[in-house]
Design a protein around this motif. Structure first.
Motif, PDB file in Angstrom:
ATOM      1  N   ALA A 102     -19.012  -5.850   0.339  1.00 20.48           N
ATOM      2  CA  ALA A 102     -18.195  -5.249  -0.733  1.00 20.48           C
ATOM      3  C   ALA A 102     -18.055  -3.748  -0.471  1.00 20.48           C
ATOM      4  N   THR A 103     -17.522  -3.416   0.677  1.00 21.13           N
ATOM      5  CA  THR A 103     -17.494  -2.040   1.175  1.00 21.13           C
ATOM      6  C   THR A 103     -16.462  -1.159   0.492  1.00 21.13           C
ATOM      7  N   GLY A 104     -15.468  -1.747  -0.197  1.00 17.73           N
ATOM      8  CA  GLY A 104     -14.402  -0.926  -0.779  1.00 17.73           C
ATOM      9  C   GLY A 104     -13.571  -0.299   0.320  1.00 17.73           C
ATOM     10  N   ASN A 105     -13.456   1.013   0.333  1.00 16.25           N
ATOM     11  CA  ASN A 105     -12.772   1.729   1.412  1.00 16.25           C
ATOM     12  C   ASN A 105     -13.762   2.349   2.386  1.00 16.25           C
ATOM     13  N   GLY A 106     -14.975   1.786   2.453  1.00 18.01           N
ATOM     14  CA  GLY A 106     -15.919   2.208   3.475  1.00 18.01           C
ATOM     15  C   GLY A 106     -16.789   3.386   3.125  1.00 18.01           C
ATOM     16  N   ALA A 107     -17.174   3.536   1.854  1.00 15.19           N
ATOM     17  CA  ALA A 107     -18.000   4.679   1.453  1.00 15.19           C
ATOM     18  C   ALA A 107     -19.323   4.723   2.214  1.00 15.19           C
ATOM     19  N   ILE A 145     -17.162   1.969  13.322  1.00 18.82           N
ATOM     20  CA  ILE A 145     -16.933   1.301  12.037  1.00 18.82           C
ATOM     21  C   ILE A 145     -15.781   0.314  12.174  1.00 18.82           C
ATOM     22  N   GLU A 146     -15.983  -0.872  11.629  1.00 15.22           N
ATOM     23  CA  GLU A 146     -14.915  -1.877  11.539  1.00 15.22           C
ATOM     24  C   GLU A 146     -14.917  -2.425  10.112  1.00 15.22           C
ATOM     25  N   LEU A 147     -13.761  -2.364   9.445  1.00 13.26           N
ATOM     26  CA  LEU A 147     -13.650  -2.850   8.074  1.00 13.26           C
ATOM     27  C   LEU A 147     -12.730  -4.064   8.022  1.00 13.26           C
ATOM     28  N   LEU A 148     -13.149  -5.081   7.259  1.00 13.03           N
ATOM     29  CA  LEU A 148     -12.384  -6.316   7.122  1.00 13.03           C
ATOM     30  C   LEU A 148     -12.089  -6.579   5.656  1.00 13.03           C
ATOM     31  N   GLY A 149     -10.819  -6.593   5.299  1.00 15.20           N
ATOM     32  CA  GLY A 149     -10.436  -6.923   3.936  1.00 15.20           C
ATOM     33  C   GLY A 149     -10.256  -8.416   3.752  1.00 15.20           C
ATOM     34  N   ASN A 150     -10.012  -8.819   2.504  1.00 16.55           N
ATOM     35  CA  ASN A 150      -9.809 -10.231   2.158  1.00 16.55           C
ATOM     36  C   ASN A 150     -10.953 -11.105   2.665  1.00 16.55           C
ATOM     37  N   HIS A 196      -5.950  -6.323  -8.418  1.00 12.30           N
ATOM     38  CA  HIS A 196      -6.102  -5.003  -9.031  1.00 12.30           C
ATOM     39  C   HIS A 196      -7.063  -4.114  -8.266  1.00 12.30           C
ATOM     40  N   TRP A 197      -8.047  -4.693  -7.585  1.00 13.25           N
ATOM     41  CA  TRP A 197      -8.898  -3.861  -6.738  1.00 13.25           C
ATOM     42  C   TRP A 197      -8.151  -3.423  -5.478  1.00 13.25           C
ATOM     43  N   ASP A 220     -14.783  -6.629   2.412  1.00 11.13           N
ATOM     44  CA  ASP A 220     -14.461  -6.555   0.996  1.00 11.13           C
ATOM     45  C   ASP A 220     -13.476  -7.658   0.656  1.00 11.13           C
ATOM     46  N   TYR A 221     -13.609  -8.188  -0.577  1.00  9.31           N
ATOM     47  CA  TYR A 221     -12.748  -9.270  -1.043  1.00  9.31           C
ATOM     48  C   TYR A 221     -11.308  -8.802  -1.216  1.00  9.31           C
ATOM     49  N   ALA A 222     -11.117  -7.510  -1.480  1.00 12.19           N
ATOM     50  CA  ALA A 222      -9.782  -6.946  -1.679  1.00 12.19           C
ATOM     51  C   ALA A 222      -9.211  -6.430  -0.359  1.00 12.19           C
ATOM     52  N   ASP A 223      -7.937  -6.035  -0.387  1.00 14.43           N
ATOM     53  CA  ASP A 223      -7.351  -5.325   0.751  1.00 14.43           C
ATOM     54  C   ASP A 223      -8.045  -3.969   0.881  1.00 14.43           C
ATOM     55  N   ILE A 224      -8.093  -3.461   2.092  1.00 17.74           N
ATOM     56  CA  ILE A 224      -8.750  -2.179   2.354  1.00 17.74           C
ATOM     57  C   ILE A 224      -7.719  -1.169   2.834  1.00 17.74           C
TER      58      ILE A 224
END
Length: 321
Positions: free
Chosen positions: A50-55, A97-102, A4-5, A77-81
């Protein structure tokens, strides 16, 4: 928790507050983080948990947009980004910036002593702090600092969302969706004004319509503001206005979607409220840090200009002995 996130971030929200912070965090929260960012020196390496969509990474880019300071921010973040907010930004590209989901906070995929600073905004408190705090310490360099803003049990955010969660748990909402499904069947296929005349004389349709109106009146008595904020009225309006001439199959598919969205919303709010930190939980967190050799621990309430509580701010430094 991830599903759901993941669906929520897929909508393109930057923060976990949806339309409350459409672009990014502002006011006291932004000022607090700006003070923290001012301590960074060129070549900084930051991890956002727990970045979410990188705020926060986007706030860092914005902060250094007019400064000749380079740095690197990684967010997990634990969820998909959803990368759209990041790719659409036009901020200072000297901050990479580098974001990693899951990627759960309890299992950070980085070497020991990798980061100067670890940060988190309304995120790490969702994790198992007994496991995630040692992970934060592991990836921090000696002398590195952890900064976090976390949900406060008595904050305006938690009070508002607790009220909304309570509203979404009323059984009348499920009954409304059920009646709409009945109406979709009873109305049958509709293509023109003659069908509108036909359903006005449909006893079953009229009975469902009257009950729906009665249920909405009852929900408004419970909490009129939450009725509006929950999206329930929007879903009903979409069904009767935009979807009136949809096929029966499409109407039923839409109502399955509505049920799923309400359920997902309920789940997210349940987790948000459960993640909020009381004074007792802050004391428990302090004990977890002590057990991991963190001696100096700072915690304070973040309040807005009118004195409303926004959250807890806490920080600590990593020192080797």
């Amino acid at each position: 928790m991830t599903t759901h996130w993941s669906e929520y971030w897929k909508l393109g929200h930057v923060t976990s507050f949806g339309t409350d912070y459409k672009e990014n965090y502002t006011g006291q929260l932004k000022d607090l983080w700006s003070d923290i960012f001012s301590q960074f020196s060129t070549g900084f390496k930051v991890l956002d948990v727990a970045t979410g969509n990188g705020a926060l990474p986007l706030l860092i880019q914005d902060y250094f947009s007019k400064l000749s300071i380079d740095g690197e921010v990684k967010g997990v973040d634990y969820a998909d980004i959803n990368m759209a907010p990041l790719t659409s930004s036009h901020h200072n590209k000297n901050v990479v910036i580098e974001l990693l989901g899951n990627t759960p906070a309890e299992s950070l995929p980085f070497p020991d002593c990798e980061f100067d600073t670890v940060i988190s905004q309304f995120g790490i408190e969702y994790s198992d702090l007994i496991i995630s705090m040692p992970e934060v310490l592991r990836v921090l360099k000696d002398g590195g600092i952890f900064h976090a803003v976390i949900h406060h049990q008595k904050s305006v955010v938690i009070c508002y969302n607790s009220k909304l969660l309570s509203f979404l748990q009323h059984p009348e909402i499920e009954r409304v969706v059920f009646l709409l499904k009945m109406m979709a069947h009873d109305m049958g296929e509709m293509t023109d004004r003659q069908d509108l005349i036909r359903i006005k004389s449909c006893a079953k349709c009229e009975k469902s319509r009257i009950e729906i109106n009665d249920l909405l009146s009852k929900l408004a008595v419970y909490d009129e503001e939450s009725l509006s904020e929950s999206g329930v009225l929007k879903y009903i309006n979409d069904f009767f206005i935009n979807g009136l001439f949809w096929s029966v199959e499409k109407k039923l598919e839409y109502l399955v979607f509505v049920s799923e969205q309400i359920s997902v919303y309920r789940q997210r709010l349940t987790e948000l409220v459960a993640a909020s930190m009381s004074v007792e939980r802050i004391d428990s967190l302090r004990e977890v840090l002590r057990q991991n050799a963190v001696i100096t621990f700072s915690v304070e309430e973040v309040v807005n200009n009118t004195g409303d509580i926004l959250g807890w701010y806490f920080s600590f430094s990593k020192h080797s002995f």
